[in-house]
Scaffold this motif. Structure first.
Motif, PDB file in Angstrom:
ATOM      1  N   ALA A 193     -22.789 -17.890  50.472  1.00 10.84           N
ATOM      2  CA  ALA A 193     -22.148 -18.472  51.657  1.00 10.84           C
ATOM      3  C   ALA A 193     -20.752 -17.896  51.882  1.00 10.84           C
ATOM      4  O   ALA A 193     -20.234 -17.929  52.998  1.00 10.84           O
ATOM      5  N   GLU A 194     -20.147 -17.345  50.819  1.00  7.83           N
ATOM      6  CA  GLU A 194     -18.797 -16.780  50.966  1.00  7.83           C
ATOM      7  C   GLU A 194     -18.808 -15.466  51.742  1.00  7.83           C
ATOM      8  O   GLU A 194     -17.779 -15.013  52.219  1.00  7.83           O
ATOM      9  N   VAL A 195     -19.971 -14.833  51.822  1.00 11.18           N
ATOM     10  CA  VAL A 195     -20.063 -13.574  52.583  1.00 11.18           C
ATOM     11  C   VAL A 195     -20.318 -13.928  54.044  1.00 11.18           C
ATOM     12  O   VAL A 195     -21.338 -14.526  54.382  1.00 11.18           O
ATOM     13  N   ARG A 196     -19.366 -13.568  54.895  1.00 10.63           N
ATOM     14  CA  ARG A 196     -19.504 -13.894  56.325  1.00 10.63           C
ATOM     15  C   ARG A 196     -20.306 -12.795  57.017  1.00 10.63           C
ATOM     16  O   ARG A 196     -20.146 -11.610  56.683  1.00 10.63           O
ATOM     17  N   GLY A 197     -21.101 -13.205  58.004  1.00 11.16           N
ATOM     18  CA  GLY A 197     -21.893 -12.216  58.736  1.00 11.16           C
ATOM     19  C   GLY A 197     -22.895 -11.541  57.801  1.00 11.16           C
ATOM     20  O   GLY A 197     -23.413 -12.171  56.883  1.00 11.16           O
ATOM     21  N   GLN A 198     -23.117 -10.263  58.018  1.00 18.20           N
ATOM     22  CA  GLN A 198     -24.018  -9.453  57.172  1.00 18.20           C
ATOM     23  C   GLN A 198     -25.399 -10.089  57.036  1.00 18.20           C
ATOM     24  O   GLN A 198     -26.009 -10.040  55.967  1.00 18.20           O
ATOM     25  N   GLU A 199     -25.890 -10.664  58.133  1.00  6.57           N
ATOM     26  CA  GLU A 199     -27.181 -11.355  58.053  1.00  6.57           C
ATOM     27  C   GLU A 199     -28.300 -10.389  57.680  1.00  6.57           C
ATOM     28  O   GLU A 199     -29.205 -10.742  56.924  1.00  6.57           O
ATOM     29  N   GLY A 219     -22.604   1.492  53.403  1.00  6.25           N
ATOM     30  CA  GLY A 219     -21.619   1.015  54.375  1.00  6.25           C
ATOM     31  C   GLY A 219     -20.222   1.439  53.994  1.00  6.25           C
ATOM     32  O   GLY A 219     -19.965   1.822  52.851  1.00  6.25           O
ATOM     33  N   PRO A 220     -19.301   1.370  54.961  1.00  7.42           N
ATOM     34  CA  PRO A 220     -17.920   1.807  54.710  1.00  7.42           C
ATOM     35  C   PRO A 220     -17.217   0.916  53.684  1.00  7.42           C
ATOM     36  O   PRO A 220     -17.653  -0.214  53.452  1.00  7.42           O
ATOM     37  N   PRO A 221     -16.122   1.411  53.093  1.00  9.80           N
ATOM     38  CA  PRO A 221     -15.398   0.610  52.105  1.00  9.80           C
ATOM     39  C   PRO A 221     -14.929  -0.705  52.725  1.00  9.80           C
ATOM     40  O   PRO A 221     -14.546  -0.739  53.892  1.00  9.80           O
ATOM     41  N   GLY A 222     -14.984  -1.754  51.970  1.00 10.75           N
ATOM     42  CA  GLY A 222     -14.467  -3.040  52.434  1.00 10.75           C
ATOM     43  C   GLY A 222     -15.449  -3.831  53.272  1.00 10.75           C
ATOM     44  O   GLY A 222     -15.122  -4.897  53.797  1.00 10.75           O
ATOM     45  N   SER A 223     -16.686  -3.324  53.418  1.00 10.80           N
ATOM     46  CA  SER A 223     -17.629  -4.047  54.280  1.00 10.80           C
ATOM     47  C   SER A 223     -18.321  -5.175  53.526  1.00 10.80           C
ATOM     48  O   SER A 223     -19.026  -5.973  54.123  1.00 10.80           O
ATOM     49  N   GLY A 224     -18.139  -5.245  52.209  1.00 11.66           N
ATOM     50  CA  GLY A 224     -18.701  -6.374  51.457  1.00 11.66           C
ATOM     51  C   GLY A 224     -19.881  -6.004  50.574  1.00 11.66           C
ATOM     52  O   GLY A 224     -20.618  -6.883  50.118  1.00 11.66           O
ATOM     53  N   LYS A 225     -20.046  -4.715  50.270  1.00 17.50           N
ATOM     54  CA  LYS A 225     -21.204  -4.291  49.463  1.00 17.50           C
ATOM     55  C   LYS A 225     -21.134  -4.874  48.051  1.00 17.50           C
ATOM     56  O   LYS A 225     -22.105  -5.432  47.551  1.00 17.50           O
ATOM     57  N   THR A 226     -19.946  -4.725  47.420  1.00 19.14           N
ATOM     58  CA  THR A 226     -19.798  -5.237  46.058  1.00 19.14           C
ATOM     59  C   THR A 226     -19.966  -6.755  46.047  1.00 19.14           C
ATOM     60  O   THR A 226     -20.625  -7.329  45.174  1.00 19.14           O
ATOM     61  N   MET A 227     -19.376  -7.382  47.053  1.00 18.82           N
ATOM     62  CA  MET A 227     -19.471  -8.843  47.170  1.00 18.82           C
ATOM     63  C   MET A 227     -20.939  -9.295  47.236  1.00 18.82           C
ATOM     64  O   MET A 227     -21.349 -10.244  46.570  1.00 18.82           O
ATOM     65  N   LEU A 228     -21.712  -8.577  48.058  1.00 21.23           N
ATOM     66  CA  LEU A 228     -23.132  -8.926  48.211  1.00 21.23           C
ATOM     67  C   LEU A 228     -23.883  -8.710  46.896  1.00 21.23           C
ATOM     68  O   LEU A 228     -24.649  -9.577  46.451  1.00 21.23           O
ATOM     69  N   VAL A 391     -19.170  -2.700  59.015  1.00 21.75           N
ATOM     70  CA  VAL A 391     -17.895  -3.417  58.905  1.00 21.75           C
ATOM     71  C   VAL A 391     -18.064  -4.755  59.639  1.00 21.75           C
ATOM     72  O   VAL A 391     -18.521  -4.778  60.776  1.00 21.75           O
ATOM     73  N   PRO A 392     -17.721  -5.871  58.994  1.00 23.15           N
ATOM     74  CA  PRO A 392     -17.934  -7.157  59.676  1.00 23.15           C
ATOM     75  C   PRO A 392     -16.984  -7.289  60.871  1.00 23.15           C
ATOM     76  O   PRO A 392     -15.867  -6.776  60.855  1.00 23.15           O
ATOM     77  N   LYS A 393     -17.455  -7.959  61.903  1.00 23.14           N
ATOM     78  CA  LYS A 393     -16.604  -8.192  63.075  1.00 23.14           C
ATOM     79  C   LYS A 393     -15.615  -9.304  62.730  1.00 23.14           C
ATOM     80  O   LYS A 393     -15.911 -10.170  61.902  1.00 23.14           O
ATOM     81  N   GLU A 396     -16.940 -12.646  63.005  1.00 24.42           N
ATOM     82  CA  GLU A 396     -17.793 -13.059  61.867  1.00 24.42           C
ATOM     83  C   GLU A 396     -16.929 -13.496  60.685  1.00 24.42           C
ATOM     84  O   GLU A 396     -17.198 -14.501  60.034  1.00 24.42           O
ATOM     85  N   LEU A 397     -15.886 -12.694  60.416  1.00 23.10           N
ATOM     86  CA  LEU A 397     -15.035 -12.999  59.258  1.00 23.10           C
ATOM     87  C   LEU A 397     -14.360 -14.357  59.412  1.00 23.10           C
ATOM     88  O   LEU A 397     -14.118 -15.060  58.434  1.00 23.10           O
ATOM     89  N   ARG A 398     -14.060 -14.713  60.675  1.00 22.17           N
ATOM     90  CA  ARG A 398     -13.379 -15.998  60.910  1.00 22.17           C
ATOM     91  C   ARG A 398     -14.371 -17.141  61.099  1.00 22.17           C
ATOM     92  O   ARG A 398     -13.984 -18.295  61.178  1.00 22.17           O
TER      93      ARG A 398
HETATM   94  N1  LIG Z   1     -18.620 -10.053  55.028  1.00 20.31           N
HETATM   95  C1  LIG Z   1     -17.530 -10.470  54.372  1.00 20.31           C
HETATM   96  N2  LIG Z   1     -17.237 -11.789  54.286  1.00 20.31           N
HETATM   97  C2  LIG Z   1     -16.144 -12.208  53.633  1.00 20.31           C
HETATM   98  N3  LIG Z   1     -15.274 -11.388  53.023  1.00 20.31           N
HETATM   99  C3  LIG Z   1     -15.488 -10.072  53.082  1.00 20.31           C
HETATM  100  C4  LIG Z   1     -16.639  -9.543  53.723  1.00 20.31           C
HETATM  101  N4  LIG Z   1     -16.616  -8.214  53.602  1.00 20.31           N
HETATM  102  C5  LIG Z   1     -15.524  -7.905  52.878  1.00 20.31           C
HETATM  103  N5  LIG Z   1     -14.849  -9.026  52.558  1.00 20.31           N
HETATM  104  C6  LIG Z   1     -13.603  -9.066  51.793  1.00 20.31           C
HETATM  105  O1  LIG Z   1     -13.237  -7.735  51.502  1.00 20.31           O
HETATM  106  C7  LIG Z   1     -13.161  -7.538  50.103  1.00 20.31           C
HETATM  107  C8  LIG Z   1     -13.741  -6.179  49.746  1.00 20.31           C
HETATM  108  O2  LIG Z   1     -15.135  -6.211  49.866  1.00 20.31           O
HETATM  109  P1  LIG Z   1     -16.084  -5.374  48.905  1.00 20.31           P
HETATM  110  O3  LIG Z   1     -17.303  -6.154  48.678  1.00 20.31           O
HETATM  111  O4  LIG Z   1     -15.340  -4.936  47.718  1.00 20.31           O
HETATM  112  O5  LIG Z   1     -16.395  -4.143  49.849  1.00 20.31           O
HETATM  113  P2  LIG Z   1     -17.102  -2.794  49.484  1.00 20.31           P
HETATM  114  O6  LIG Z   1     -17.746  -2.947  48.166  1.00 20.31           O
HETATM  115  O7  LIG Z   1     -18.102  -2.604  50.595  1.00 20.31           O
HETATM  116  O8  LIG Z   1     -16.058  -1.740  49.517  1.00 20.31           O
HETATM  117  C9  LIG Z   1     -13.913  -8.673  49.475  1.00 20.31           C
HETATM  118  O9  LIG Z   1     -13.385  -9.016  48.227  1.00 20.31           O
HETATM  119  C10 LIG Z   1     -13.718  -9.774  50.481  1.00 20.31           C
HETATM  120  O10 LIG Z   1     -12.508 -10.452  50.237  1.00 20.31           O
END
Ligand SMILES: Nc1ncnc2c1ncn2[C@@H]1O[C@H](COP(=O)(O)OP(=O)(O)O)[C@@H](O)[C@H]1O
Ligand SMILES: [Mg+2]
Length: 507
Positions: A193-199, A219-228, A391-393, A396-398
């Motif tokens: 649930a902490e991951v916003r968007g990315q359905e 996906g590009p850096p920061g898009s949430g791949k590691t998080m997922l 990259v999440p919109k 979506e992030l909000r």
């Molecule tokens: N979809 C998302 N929902 C909420 N937070 C996000 C999302 N995508 C990225 N973030 C934030 O950005 C940070 C970096 O995401 P990360 O998963 O490391 O990206 P990547 O592995 O794709 O480079 C996360 O720790 C989180 O705080």
């Protein structure tokens, strides 16, 4: 005088018995150990001698021969210290032989007679149980793990004197009772649930978890791949006791410190791209499990996939195909389990911005292609879901978080129940990804309306026969998630769509 003892030593994820014979007779004062590699003999001999002396046992000036059988087995000396010391005490007539009969012994001695933990305690408990031993004697630090086997009598002691008092009945030590197996607790972990968007990516991970399929997140850096990726273990079903035992056996061999009991959470391993082939796959003179085995029963996360050495990635093929790793050592073959779910992640191009509307990607097309081609076709073939993580919109992030991991895990469980009902007894584990060619043919029949779709995928996407087979299994999982006995055209279409990404390099 002759003395006998049985020790246990790890052999892959198993434990093997080592029979000790000690012959002590008048003669030149010396101790010879036969049946161990040189360095291990020297070290073990010194530790045992010092431990006996420091515990107040006189070492009489005799000629002592310690023989270890089987002689051709490559043993790790430190596991045998305790059994050698106890057999010597019998040979020196400080302990009656009966105190060692029917007991399995393992432990490393400190010079002061303290007992240091050894690897493989759980496998030793199994060995003791299978041999019908009345007791397994271990260093105290090992008993929590060993008692996890659930049967047999495991006794842990802190030092040699305490053990002698136990064996002679002066101060018996109680056996450690088997721990409860609570199963995986889901509270407090990272939640989907902490991951916003990315359905789209979440749907793909749900399918992957349901059927045990491998995933590539692009996906590009920061898009949430590691998080997922980190949230995948949380949507997998809890480990059963048998699975927990299999996971614990592997981890017991690689940890520096002893385990506090059975591991009841699915592993999540994220080795760095600089990890060597041996580190990833396993190996060494005394073979140790690699990351693929430490991920057994859980998730192997390979972040920045193209940064891994190509030959290291190629070595992944055997475990991906067979669910195990074979290591050949001194005429013997060892196997480590390695049935993991692969979650890989990569940027779409070297700069990472390809497809990101907010940044301009400056990578020339040939560079993008070279970057992607670091992952070979045969490896990509074995990854069933290729998923774009955009990259999440901001909206979506909000926005609100989506479904919780618990809700997704429940659907995954239902889909796995359907698979188990179909595959139990013929496929192990009973999940779609583990089906062989025969089972795939039997359980993945396609309706007439699906054939043109398959034909199109074969021609247009240029899928290999192996990839087609895997697409069909994926479609089976999608149908299972939908609660459908039939694979409908829509299920197959969705499965094929997860294959389309690597063919499309759109700059
Ligand atoms: N979809 C998302 N929902 C909420 N937070 C996000 C999302 N995508 C990225 N973030 C934030 O950005 C940070 C970096 O995401 P990360 O998963 O490391 O990206 P990547 O592995 O794709 O480079 C996360 O720790 C989180 O705080
Ligand atoms: Mg990342």
């Amino acid at each position: 005088m002759l003395a006998f003892a049985t020790a246990a030593t790890p052999w892959g994820v198993d434990a093997l018995p080592v029979e000790l014979e000690v012959d002590c007779r008048p003669g030149l004062p010396q101790m010879q150990i036969v049946g161990l590699p040189d360095a291990a003999i020297r070290e073990s001999r010194e530790r045992v001698r010092s431990a006996l002396r420091n515990c107040g046992f006189a070492v009489p000036p005799r000629s002592v021969v310690v023989s270890l059988a089987p002689a051709d087995l490559r043993k790790e000396g430190n596991h045998l210290d305790l059994a050698i010391a106890l057999a010597l005490l019998v040979a020196f007539e400080k302990l009656p032989q009966e105190t060692l009969d029917g007991r399995l012994i393992s432990g490393e001695l400190g010079l002061d007679g303290s007992l240091r933990p050894v690897r493989g305690g759980l496998a030793m408990a199994q060995l003791a149980d299978e041999r019908g031993c009345r007791e397994l004697l271990l260093p105290a630090a090992n008993v929590a793990e060993a008692a996890g086997w659930g049967r047999g009598c495991v006794v842990g002691v802190k030092n040699l004197l305490e053990l002698v008092d136990h064996l002679t009945g002066v101060a018996p030590v109680a056996a450690t009772p088997p721990p409860d197996f609570p199963g995986q607790s889901r509270e407090g972990g990272a939640d989907l649930a902490e991951v916003r968007g990315q359905e789209g990516a979440k749907r793909a991970l749900e399918i992957a978890a349901a059927g045990g399929h491998n995933v590539l997140l692009l996906g590009p850096p920061g898009s949430g791949k590691t998080m997922l990726a980190r949230r995948v273990p949380g949507i997998l079903p809890p480990l059963s006791r048998e699975e927990a035992i299999a996971v614990t056996r592997v981890h017991s061999l690689s940890r520096g410190e002893p385990l506090a009991g059975l591991i009841d959470e699915r592993p999540f391993r994220a080795p760095h791209a600089s990890t060597s082939t041996a580190g990833l796959i396993g190996g060494g003179t005394i073979p140790r499990p690699g990351e693929v085995s430490l991920a057994h029963g859980g998730v192997l996360f390979l972040d920045e996939l193209p940064e891994f050495r190509r030959d290291t990635l190629e070595a992944l093929r055997q475990p991906l195909e067979e669910g195990q790793v074979s290591v050949v050592r001194s005429r013997a073959r060892l196997t480590f389990p390695a049935r993991f779910q692969l979650v890989a992640a990569m940027n779409p191009c070297p700069c990472g911005h390809l497809g990101d509307p907010r940044h301009r990607c400056r990578c020339p097309q040939p560079l993008v292609e070279r970057y992607r081609s670091r992952i070979s076709g045969p490896l990509l073939d074995r990854i069933d879901l290729h998923v774009e993580v955009p990259v999440p919109k901001l909206r979506e992030l909000r926005g609100r978080g989506g479904e919780s991991s618990a809700a997704v895990a429940e659907r995954v469980r239902q889909a796995r129940d359907r698979q188990a009902a179909r595959l139990l007894g013929s496929v192990s584990p009973p999940i779609n990804a583990a089906m062989g060619v025969e089972e795939t043919r039997r359980h993945c029949a396609l309706g007439a309306e699906s054939v043109p779709l398959l034909e199109q995928a074969y021609q247009r996407l240029g899928l290999s026969a192996r990839a087609l087979d895997r697409v069909t299994k994926l479609a089976r999982t999608i149908a299972d998630l939908a609660g459908s006995d039939q694979i409908e055209a829509a299920h197959l279409a969705e499965a094929i769509q997860y294959r389309a990404l690597d063919r499309r390099v759109d700059c």
